[in-house]
Design a protein around this motif. Structure first.
Motif, PDB file in Angstrom:
ATOM      1  N   ALA A 127       0.834  -1.207   0.000  1.00 29.88           N
ATOM      2  CA  ALA A 127       0.000   0.000   0.000  1.00 29.88           C
ATOM      3  C   ALA A 127       0.868   1.256   0.000  1.00 29.88           C
ATOM      4  O   ALA A 127       0.577   2.232  -0.712  1.00 29.88           O
ATOM      5  CB  ALA A 127      -0.932  -0.008   1.216  1.00 29.88           C
ATOM      6  N   ALA A 128       1.938   1.218   0.809  1.00 31.73           N
ATOM      7  CA  ALA A 128       2.831   2.391   0.845  1.00 31.73           C
ATOM      8  C   ALA A 128       3.519   2.597  -0.498  1.00 31.73           C
ATOM      9  O   ALA A 128       3.651   3.732  -0.980  1.00 31.73           O
ATOM     10  CB  ALA A 128       3.875   2.197   1.952  1.00 31.73           C
ATOM     11  N   GLN A 129       3.955   1.499  -1.119  1.00 34.69           N
ATOM     12  CA  GLN A 129       4.583   1.617  -2.429  1.00 34.69           C
ATOM     13  C   GLN A 129       3.603   2.155  -3.469  1.00 34.69           C
ATOM     14  O   GLN A 129       3.962   3.006  -4.288  1.00 34.69           O
ATOM     15  CB  GLN A 129       5.124   0.244  -2.863  1.00 34.69           C
ATOM     16  CG  GLN A 129       6.302  -0.248  -2.030  1.00 34.69           C
ATOM     17  CD  GLN A 129       6.719  -1.664  -2.384  1.00 34.69           C
ATOM     18  OE1 GLN A 129       6.016  -2.352  -3.131  1.00 34.69           O
ATOM     19  NE2 GLN A 129       7.860  -2.109  -1.855  1.00 34.69           N
ATOM     20  N   ASN A 130       2.359   1.661  -3.405  1.00 36.67           N
ATOM     21  CA  ASN A 130       1.346   2.140  -4.340  1.00 36.67           C
ATOM     22  C   ASN A 130       1.053   3.620  -4.126  1.00 36.67           C
ATOM     23  O   ASN A 130       0.884   4.396  -5.087  1.00 36.67           O
ATOM     24  CB  ASN A 130       0.062   1.322  -4.202  1.00 36.67           C
ATOM     25  CG  ASN A 130       0.233  -0.114  -4.667  1.00 36.67           C
ATOM     26  OD1 ASN A 130       1.158  -0.409  -5.429  1.00 36.67           O
ATOM     27  ND2 ASN A 130      -0.638  -1.002  -4.217  1.00 36.67           N
ATOM     28  N   GLU A 131       0.962   4.025  -2.847  1.00 34.46           N
ATOM     29  CA  GLU A 131       0.688   5.432  -2.540  1.00 34.46           C
ATOM     30  C   GLU A 131       1.833   6.322  -3.007  1.00 34.46           C
ATOM     31  O   GLU A 131       1.613   7.412  -3.574  1.00 34.46           O
ATOM     32  CB  GLU A 131       0.463   5.594  -1.038  1.00 34.46           C
ATOM     33  CG  GLU A 131       0.132   7.023  -0.598  1.00 34.46           C
ATOM     34  CD  GLU A 131      -1.178   7.530  -1.205  1.00 34.46           C
ATOM     35  OE1 GLU A 131      -1.315   8.752  -1.373  1.00 34.46           O
ATOM     36  OE2 GLU A 131      -2.040   6.693  -1.521  1.00 34.46           O
ATOM     37  N   ALA A 132       3.077   5.815  -2.778  1.00 34.24           N
ATOM     38  CA  ALA A 132       4.232   6.596  -3.225  1.00 34.24           C
ATOM     39  C   ALA A 132       4.245   6.738  -4.744  1.00 34.24           C
ATOM     40  O   ALA A 132       4.534   7.805  -5.301  1.00 34.24           O
ATOM     41  CB  ALA A 132       5.525   5.957  -2.742  1.00 34.24           C
ATOM     42  N   GLU A 133       3.921   5.641  -5.437  1.00 32.48           N
ATOM     43  CA  GLU A 133       3.884   5.683  -6.898  1.00 32.48           C
ATOM     44  C   GLU A 133       2.784   6.615  -7.393  1.00 32.48           C
ATOM     45  O   GLU A 133       2.982   7.381  -8.351  1.00 32.48           O
ATOM     46  CB  GLU A 133       3.662   4.258  -7.430  1.00 32.48           C
ATOM     47  CG  GLU A 133       3.640   4.139  -8.938  1.00 32.48           C
ATOM     48  CD  GLU A 133       4.982   4.441  -9.587  1.00 32.48           C
ATOM     49  OE1 GLU A 133       5.014   4.657 -10.810  1.00 32.48           O
ATOM     50  OE2 GLU A 133       5.996   4.469  -8.858  1.00 32.48           O
ATOM     51  N   ALA A 134       1.616   6.562  -6.722  1.00 33.95           N
ATOM     52  CA  ALA A 134       0.519   7.445  -7.107  1.00 33.95           C
ATOM     53  C   ALA A 134       0.888   8.914  -6.888  1.00 33.95           C
ATOM     54  O   ALA A 134       0.603   9.781  -7.731  1.00 33.95           O
ATOM     55  CB  ALA A 134      -0.745   7.089  -6.315  1.00 33.95           C
ATOM     56  N   ALA A 135       1.533   9.181  -5.738  1.00 28.13           N
ATOM     57  CA  ALA A 135       1.950  10.578  -5.470  1.00 28.13           C
ATOM     58  C   ALA A 135       2.976  11.043  -6.506  1.00 28.13           C
ATOM     59  O   ALA A 135       2.931  12.195  -6.981  1.00 28.13           O
ATOM     60  CB  ALA A 135       2.526  10.664  -4.063  1.00 28.13           C
ATOM     61  N   LEU A 157       3.272   9.961  -9.582  1.00 27.08           N
ATOM     62  CA  LEU A 157       2.594  10.177 -10.844  1.00 27.08           C
ATOM     63  C   LEU A 157       1.756  11.457 -10.821  1.00 27.08           C
ATOM     64  O   LEU A 157       1.708  12.193 -11.820  1.00 27.08           O
ATOM     65  CB  LEU A 157       1.701   8.968 -11.164  1.00 27.08           C
ATOM     66  CG  LEU A 157       2.442   7.643 -11.444  1.00 27.08           C
ATOM     67  CD1 LEU A 157       1.438   6.514 -11.649  1.00 27.08           C
ATOM     68  CD2 LEU A 157       3.350   7.783 -12.656  1.00 27.08           C
ATOM     69  N   ARG A 158       1.113  11.741  -9.664  1.00 31.65           N
ATOM     70  CA  ARG A 158       0.344  12.991  -9.561  1.00 31.65           C
ATOM     71  C   ARG A 158       1.262  14.197  -9.683  1.00 31.65           C
ATOM     72  O   ARG A 158       0.951  15.189 -10.338  1.00 31.65           O
ATOM     73  CB  ARG A 158      -0.412  13.019  -8.230  1.00 31.65           C
ATOM     74  CG  ARG A 158      -1.625  12.103  -8.196  1.00 31.65           C
ATOM     75  CD  ARG A 158      -2.540  12.458  -7.022  1.00 31.65           C
ATOM     76  NE  ARG A 158      -1.853  12.308  -5.742  1.00 31.65           N
ATOM     77  CZ  ARG A 158      -1.853  11.189  -5.023  1.00 31.65           C
ATOM     78  NH1 ARG A 158      -2.486  10.116  -5.483  1.00 31.65           N
ATOM     79  NH2 ARG A 158      -1.220  11.126  -3.881  1.00 31.65           N
ATOM     80  N   GLY A 159       2.430  14.076  -9.005  1.00 30.18           N
ATOM     81  CA  GLY A 159       3.387  15.194  -9.088  1.00 30.18           C
ATOM     82  C   GLY A 159       3.895  15.401 -10.498  1.00 30.18           C
ATOM     83  O   GLY A 159       3.997  16.546 -10.977  1.00 30.18           O
ATOM     84  N   GLU A 160       4.217  14.267 -11.171  1.00 31.89           N
ATOM     85  CA  GLU A 160       4.679  14.392 -12.550  1.00 31.89           C
ATOM     86  C   GLU A 160       3.587  14.985 -13.439  1.00 31.89           C
ATOM     87  O   GLU A 160       3.864  15.825 -14.320  1.00 31.89           O
ATOM     88  CB  GLU A 160       5.107  13.015 -13.071  1.00 31.89           C
ATOM     89  CG  GLU A 160       6.385  12.478 -12.422  1.00 31.89           C
ATOM     90  CD  GLU A 160       6.750  11.112 -12.970  1.00 31.89           C
ATOM     91  OE1 GLU A 160       5.966  10.591 -13.797  1.00 31.89           O
ATOM     92  OE2 GLU A 160       7.814  10.578 -12.592  1.00 31.89           O
ATOM     93  N   GLY A 161       2.331  14.551 -13.197  1.00 33.01           N
ATOM     94  CA  GLY A 161       1.219  15.096 -14.000  1.00 33.01           C
ATOM     95  C   GLY A 161       1.028  16.590 -13.761  1.00 33.01           C
ATOM     96  O   GLY A 161       0.813  17.359 -14.708  1.00 33.01           O
ATOM     97  N   LEU A 162       1.094  16.990 -12.484  1.00 30.37           N
ATOM     98  CA  LEU A 162       0.919  18.406 -12.174  1.00 30.37           C
ATOM     99  C   LEU A 162       2.064  19.243 -12.750  1.00 30.37           C
ATOM    100  O   LEU A 162       1.843  20.328 -13.316  1.00 30.37           O
ATOM    101  CB  LEU A 162       0.847  18.585 -10.650  1.00 30.37           C
ATOM    102  CG  LEU A 162       0.631  20.022 -10.140  1.00 30.37           C
ATOM    103  CD1 LEU A 162      -0.690  20.589 -10.695  1.00 30.37           C
ATOM    104  CD2 LEU A 162       0.620  20.054  -8.609  1.00 30.37           C
TER     105      LEU A 162
END
Length: 308
Positions: free
Chosen positions: A219-227, A229-234
């Protein structure tokens, strides 16, 4: 007339002697013949002749396998009485006259032979069991048989027999000893069961902890990856936004239009969209000329940064 009587008498005597000289020996047996009580010869199975009056069949020796069931007791090294029931299969070593003579005359009768054989087995087993503890005896059945066979083979050979097989059918203790052994076994089983249950519980909890840790880690790895990706998108969005604004401002400049118009248009569109899409929220804007000029100066500063 007297001669006739004499011939008849002689004939009767000859017939009686002939009949008394005929002996049959059953299959799988041999007969031991004695002359005046002394060993004379051996008769094989079938029809045989002996010398009447002088020779007689002393005994018939079976040459097939024989079985004897023995019961005896022994004492272990820790003074526990053990009761054995065994079965012996034996046979005459061979059919030679010497061996048959040995079998026929070694013991006074069959009971004496069986008593001697039982004593030999019992002595051998007692010798072995006396060095063991009661808890060991039940698990040493094959060793007990091997030890008894090694002793009995030699003993039977000296009597003209060959040991075919020896089995220990039953090994028992006195009732009190059996009860105490049962309690010991039950206690050991309960202890083993408790140990196994504890190990199973430990394994279960360890696996649950590992599963929970793996779930948290994933879950932590998924959350880190999602964050990420969100940062890269922003960041990509802002980059594209700045690029678009810069190109639009450059286009206005190339056509002789003040780039501030772009900022003014964006400001007015923002106010319009806020009013259009608002859901009962209140937005306070400075509608004065000074406020608008101040906002335009800030927007123009943004466009200048985009040009640089």
């Amino acid at each position: 007339m007297s001669l006739l009587v004499a011939l008849v008498a002689v004939g009767v005597v000859v017939l009686v002697l002939l009949i008394s000289s005929i002996r049959t020996v059953d299959q799988a047996h041999v007969a031991v013949v004695t002359l005046f009580g002394k060993y004379r010869r051996v008769l094989n199975p079938g029809l045989n002749l002996i010398i009447p009056i002088f020779e007689r069949i002393n005994s018939r020796v079976p040459v097939q396998n024989q079985t004897s069931r023995l019961q005896f007791s022994a004492i272990t090294g820790d003074q526990a009485a053990v009761h054995f029931t065994s079965t012996i299969i034996f046979t005459v070593s061979d059919h030679s006259p010497e061996t048959v003579q040995l079998v026929a005359f070694k013991f006074i009768n069959e009971n004496s032979f069986h008593m001697a054989m039982t004593s030999a087995v019992e002595a051998s087993v007692r010798e072995f069991v006396s060095t063991k503890k009661q808890a060991e005896v039940l698990g040493l059945r094959s060793e007990i048989v091997s030890h008894a066979k090694s002793t009995l083979d030699e003993q039977l050979a000296s009597w003209g027999y060959t040991l075919v097989d020896l089995t220990v059918n039953d090994i028992t203790f006195d009732a009190e000893v059996m009860a105490s052994m049962s309690r010991v076994v039950a206690a050991k089983n309960a202890q083993s069961a408790a140990e196994f249950e504890g190990q199973a519980l430990l394994i279960t909890r360890t696996k649950e902890a590992e599963a929970n840790g793996a779930a948290i880690r994933i879950a932590a790895q998924n959350e880190a990856e999602a964050a990420r990706l969100r940062g890269e998108g922003l960041a990509q969005f802002r980059m594209e936004l700045a690029k678009g604004l810069s190109e639009s401002a450059q286009t206005l400049t190339d056509h002789g239009v003040d780039p501030g118009l772009l900022a003014f248009t964006m400001w007015t569109e923002t106010i319009r969209e806020s009013a259009k899409e608002g859901d009962g929220n209140v937005i306070f804007l400075d509608g004065s000329v000074e406020g608008m000029q101040s906002s335009l100066r800030h927007l123009q500063g943004l466009t200048q940064v985009g040009k640089e």
